[in-house]
Design an enzyme around this catalytic site. Structure first.
Site: not given
Length: 302
Positions: A60, A123, A167
């Site tokens: 990931k 990102t 997150h």
């Protein structure tokens, strides 16, 4: 009797609830297809580096790191993180830019300031740079890379002027007495109308087309198992959630695990191309080669 040989794939993803929720069934052999992950938990900055060094089979990573690894790795059409209303936030202390705590937030106050980010290949940081080119005409100051769980304490304690968070920080930053100066997701969606590409799942091209398709099917089945039987993954999620409140873990999963996790689809691919093409045009990333995002054995762009 037919015997299925098991292939173990070295795999890295984060201990965050969305990843452990998505991959629980695959990691625990509940998706019987002959492929099993040997899992390493790692922060996104670590997995980006592992991918760039070509060290594992399945990872990931940040979509921002994707152009640097596509020669060796293929983008899988499932398992990753895209969505709406889930973008990174720029956090500051109240009254940032003024001695007056009631001073209204102004992105221009970031000019020349020190900003903590979770990875220079994340990102989040790419979205931040695209936004800052317009919103901070004076230019940013020093960029400091910190593990994402250290960023809010660093902002709160004045060790950095601002922090870019991802997150579950969307749900917890108020506990640190911090203020959201800007939402990178809102800025991206307003500019493009597209979902926000955050985390990608990649696998070695050398596995071959058949294995890659089997892997994608296993991950998709793991997502579907997680949705159908959410309690199965509960202990795994909470055991790895770094003492996260269970309610926050649930919010985290609800925000980051969605239809794009099961299948990128046309809209998901458009979002990924949109981000990487805009970044390349701004000189922030290398240009993609034609067909670089196409999944082996699938129609182009699917």
């Amino acid at each position: 009797m037919t015997t299925t040989l098991t292939t173990t794939l070295t795999t890295a993803y984060s201990p965050c609830p969305n990843d452990t929720f998505v991959f629980h069934a695959w990691a625990h052999g509940l998706v019987p297809n002959g492929l099993l992950p040997d899992v390493t938990f790692a922060d996104i900055d670590v997995t980006n580096g592992l991918a760039e060094r070509g060290e594992l089979d399945v990872l990931k990573i940040s979509y921002a790191a994707l152009p640097y690894v596509l020669d060796e790795y293929a983008l899988l059409p499932c398992g990753g993180a895209l969505g709406r209303g889930c973008g990174p936030l720029v956090l500051t202390r109240p009254g940032f830019g003024s001695a007056d705590p009631s001073h209204p937030a102004d992105p221009a106050d970031l000019a020349g300031r020190t900003v903590a980010v979770p990875s220079e290949r994340s990102t989040a940081y790419l979205l931040f740079r695209l936004w800052a080119e317009r919103a901070v005409p004076g230019g940013l100051g020093e960029i400091v890379v910190l593990p994402f769980h250290e960023i809010m304490p660093a902002v709160r304690d004045g060790r950095v002027d601002a922090g870019l968070v991802i997150h579950e920080a969307r749900f917890t930053y108020q506990r640190y007495g911090l203020h959201s100066l800007a939402d990178m997701g809102e800025a991206w969606e307003a500019a493009t109308g597209l979902p926000i590409p955050l985390g990608a799942i990649i696998a070695r091209r050398s596995l071959g087309t058949e294995r890659l398709r089997e892997l994608a099917a296993a991950i998709r089945a793991s997502v579907e198992h997680a949705w159908a039987r959410p309690q199965d993954s509960r202990d795994y999620v909470l055991a790895n959630a770094q003492e996260m409140d269970p309610a926050v873990a649930d919010q985290h999963i609800a925000l980051y695990v969605n239809e794009f996790t099961a299948d990128l689809g046309a809209e998901g691919y458009a979002a990924v191309h949109g981000l990487l093409d805009r970044a390349a045009a701004a000189g922030l990333l290398p240009e993609l080669a034609p067909g670089a995002l196409d999944f082996p054995g699938a129609p182009a762009g699917s």
